[in-house]
Design an enzyme around this catalytic site. Structure first.
Site, PDB file in Angstrom:
ATOM      1  N   CYS A 120      -0.845   3.265  11.583  1.00 22.20           N
ATOM      2  CA  CYS A 120      -0.698   4.479  12.378  1.00 22.20           C
ATOM      3  C   CYS A 120      -1.955   4.646  13.231  1.00 22.20           C
ATOM      4  CB  CYS A 120      -0.446   5.702  11.506  1.00 22.20           C
ATOM      5  SG  CYS A 120      -1.648   5.961  10.189  1.00 22.20           S
ATOM      6  N   ASN A 156       6.864   7.350   0.747  1.00 21.17           N
ATOM      7  CA  ASN A 156       8.012   7.561   1.637  1.00 21.17           C
ATOM      8  C   ASN A 156       8.644   6.238   2.063  1.00 21.17           C
ATOM      9  OD1 ASN A 156       7.851  10.314   1.518  1.00 21.17           O
ATOM     10  ND2 ASN A 156       6.776  10.558   3.450  1.00 21.17           N
ATOM     11  N   LYS A 157       7.812   5.261   2.412  1.00 22.90           N
ATOM     12  CA  LYS A 157       8.342   3.960   2.804  1.00 22.90           C
ATOM     13  C   LYS A 157       8.904   3.226   1.592  1.00 22.90           C
ATOM     14  CE  LYS A 157       5.183   3.415   6.753  1.00 22.90           C
ATOM     15  NZ  LYS A 157       4.300   4.554   6.466  1.00 22.90           N
ATOM     16  N   CYS A 201       0.880  -1.177   0.000  1.00 22.62           N
ATOM     17  CA  CYS A 201       0.000   0.000   0.000  1.00 22.62           C
ATOM     18  C   CYS A 201       0.913   1.221   0.000  1.00 22.62           C
ATOM     19  CB  CYS A 201      -0.916   0.004   1.206  1.00 22.62           C
ATOM     20  SG  CYS A 201      -1.810  -1.545   1.455  1.00 22.62           S
ATOM     21  N   SER A 202       1.456   1.574  -1.130  1.00 15.46           N
ATOM     22  CA  SER A 202       2.701   2.347  -1.154  1.00 15.46           C
ATOM     23  C   SER A 202       2.563   3.862  -1.133  1.00 15.46           C
ATOM     24  CB  SER A 202       3.525   1.952  -2.380  1.00 15.46           C
ATOM     25  OG  SER A 202       2.747   2.043  -3.544  1.00 15.46           O
ATOM     26  N   ALA A 203       1.501   4.433  -1.719  1.00 13.65           N
ATOM     27  CA  ALA A 203       1.415   5.895  -1.774  1.00 13.65           C
ATOM     28  C   ALA A 203       1.323   6.479  -0.367  1.00 13.65           C
ATOM     29  CB  ALA A 203       0.196   6.314  -2.605  1.00 13.65           C
ATOM     30  N   PRO A 204       1.926   7.622  -0.112  1.00 10.06           N
ATOM     31  CA  PRO A 204       2.583   8.529  -1.073  1.00 10.06           C
ATOM     32  C   PRO A 204       4.007   8.144  -1.458  1.00 10.06           C
ATOM     33  CG  PRO A 204       2.647   9.489   1.109  1.00 10.06           C
ATOM     34  CD  PRO A 204       1.853   8.220   1.240  1.00 10.06           C
ATOM     35  N   ASP A 259       1.282  -1.737   4.903  1.00 13.43           N
ATOM     36  CA  ASP A 259       0.857  -0.602   5.720  1.00 13.43           C
ATOM     37  C   ASP A 259      -0.534  -0.202   5.221  1.00 13.43           C
ATOM     38  OD1 ASP A 259       1.305   1.444   7.705  1.00 13.43           O
ATOM     39  OD2 ASP A 259       1.526   2.862   6.058  1.00 13.43           O
TER      40      ASP A 259
END
Length: 526
Positions: free
Chosen positions: A410, A252-253, A247-250, A348
């Site tokens: 989070c 940073n990870k 679940c990559s956007a935006p 994430d």
């Protein structure tokens, strides 16, 4: 006739001279108030309906806002004093229907009149409120008397208005810049120190504004919180691996993974929402990662199959027309050509975001100060999120070649964290996974709701100013070799992760095939 011409020609000239007398700062303040009013109106509208369009920061730092620094300050300060401003304007009783429709702008200007800078009558709204300046200030004085306090600061304490101060964390993008160079460059303007736990993470004083700093703008450093930066480190990807960021956007990870892999290997970046994928692409390009990225997406709309640069449906806030098809991704084969050799997965997923209230400045919102902070969006929404999170985690654990899976949120809620992990333990055991302990020296662990929860990691919303959760699954078959490869010299501790056995007492009798669709890839490489 002559008199008429003279009047006609001198009036515009006088108006022009008045405009010329406005300094650049006055003009900037005028437009900043309008931009701040639009953001404030959006924030208050979303907060009232408990359906935020975006965080305060995301709205302020959108491309449509030109004077970001002034707008951000105005919005935050107005929200900070909003309860007082509302009481003052309500007791003064001079806002008619016309101005009530522009309540955002009224609040912004009232803040400047009562607590901010001196303003000039350069717009209709400013002129209207400045004519009422004495009445506004008198209403504030009467409010102090009515609340039996002498100072505005005491009034703020009475309204339970507080500031949440947290350090500014900066992650150095080692694909472009080494840590020592970043320390030297940032140290010219700020007091900077290295974080003692997360590699390549720097700590700056609270309130450090780096949005326009050259190192941020050219992708040499990323503004990323400590807990968020711990996620990719916990996964521990190795150079040359294939890693899937589910679940990559935006992004940073995603680019943090690339940095940890020294730019060598392949990252499969997964995202559904088209707008978020644009942000993902911008982040990847900004990072300068020259490794191979794969982006996939299959969108069905009116029986048409359209290729785009998005991948996997890891998010609940998708359009209804995509939702049924998006869940269909989980029913496909997991050994497709794109994902057959994936070594590690970072998951994430969409969550309540309840652990980022300080970062999102939720403590400034009326719903928070009214005591509604614990009601994120209702139990029903949390149950739906948890159900999705469980499916996504089982999906990640089902890849036959995967050796490590990190699950992070989070969120501060047990239902999205420990309960999700507990529910998948039998499934994980049936696929050869056990829990490991990321950052064993970190003091805050999982809630003691099942045997083995001490392997889980939590950050605290009060102590750490953000509430994150991290769980690390590792294949049992490789645990011994990992322990051997990560051994440290006597007297030293492994500060990243500790592989320990976790009891998983119940056999899993039903194997789910919730797997990814191996269609359409777009590669970006050297």
């Amino acid at each position: 006739m002559v008199s008429s011409r003279t009047t006609a020609t001198t009036a515009p000239s006088g108006k022009k001279r008045t405009e010329q007398r406005l300094s650049r700062a006055d003009r900037s303040s005028y437009f900043a108030r309008r931009e701040a009013a639009k953001v404030l109106q959006t924030v208050l509208h979303g907060d009232a309906k408990r359906r935020a369009v975006g965080s305060i920061k995301s709205l302020v730092y959108s491309p449509s806002v030109r004077n970001k620094k002034a707008t951000f300050a105005l919005v935050c300060q107005t929200l900070k004093y909003l309860s007082i401003i509302k009481d003052v304007l309500d007791s003064a009783r001079f806002l008619n229907a016309k101005w009530k429709r522009q309540e955002g702008l009224m609040y912004i200007i009232a803040y400047d009149i009562l607590f901010g800078q001196e303003i000039l009558p350069v717009g209709d709204a400013e002129k209207f409120l400045l004519l009422q300046k004495d009445a506004i200030q008198l209403a504030l004085a009467r409010l102090l008397v009515r609340k039996k306090v002498k100072r505005v600061e005491d009034l703020m304490d009475l309204y339970q208005i507080s500031d949440v101060s947290k350090p500014r964390y900066i992650r150095v993008n080692t694909l472009k810049l080494d840590v020592e160079s970043a320390l030297h460059e940032l140290g010219r303007q700020y007091q900077v120190q290295k974080d003692d736990m997360v590699p390549d993470l720097l700590i700056l004083p609270p309130g450090s504004d780096l949005h326009d700093h050259p190192l941020v703008r050219n992708g040499s450093v990323f503004m990323q919180g400590k807990a968020s930066s711990m996620v990719a480190v916990a996964l521990g990807p190795e150079p040359g691996w294939e890693v899937l960021d589910a679940c990559s956007a935006p992004g940073n990870k995603t680019v943090h993974l690339a940095s940890l892999m020294n730019g060598k290997g392949k990252i499969i970046a997964c995202e559904l929402d088209n707008e978020r994928v644009k942000r993902l692409g911008d982040t990847v390009r900004l990072s300068g990662a020259a490794m191979e990225f794969v982006a996939e997406f299959l969108m069905v709309y009116e029986s048409l199959c359209v290729r785009s640069v998005v991948l996997h449906p890891c998010g609940l806030n998708m359009p209804n027309r995509h939702r049924s098809f998006a869940w269909g991704f989980f029913k496909a084969e997991s050994n497709g050509s794109v994902v057959r050799e994936v070594h590690a997965i970072l998951l994430d997923p969409s969550c309540s975001g309840s652990g980022t209230t300080a970062e999102r400045l939720d403590h400034l919102l009326p719903s928070y100060t009214a005591g509604d902070a614990t009601d994120v969006a209702g139990t029903e929404r949390l149950n739906k999120l948890a159900a999705f999170q469980k499916k996504a985690l089982e999906h990640a654990l089902s890849f036959p070649s995967v050796e490590r899976v990190v699950y992070s949120t989070c969120s501060i809620h047990q239902i999205e964290n420990e309960d999700v992990i507990k529910s998948v333990l039998p499934f994980a055991a049936s696929h050869g996974f056990q829990l490991a302990t990321p950052f064993p020296q970190w003091p805050r662990r999982g809630l003691p709701v099942f045997e083995g929860s001490e392997h889980l990691l939590r950050t605290d919303l009060v102590e750490d100013k953000e509430g994150f959760f991290i769980a690390l699954f590792v294949k049992k078959s490789i645990t011994r070799s990992l322990e051997q490869s990560m051994k440290v010299k006597p007297g030293k501790r492994n500060t990243i992760m500790n592989y320990s056995k976790c009891v998983m007492p119940f056999p899993y009798t039903r194997l789910s095939k919730l797997l990814i669709h191996p269609h359409m890839r777009l590669r970006t490489s050297n």
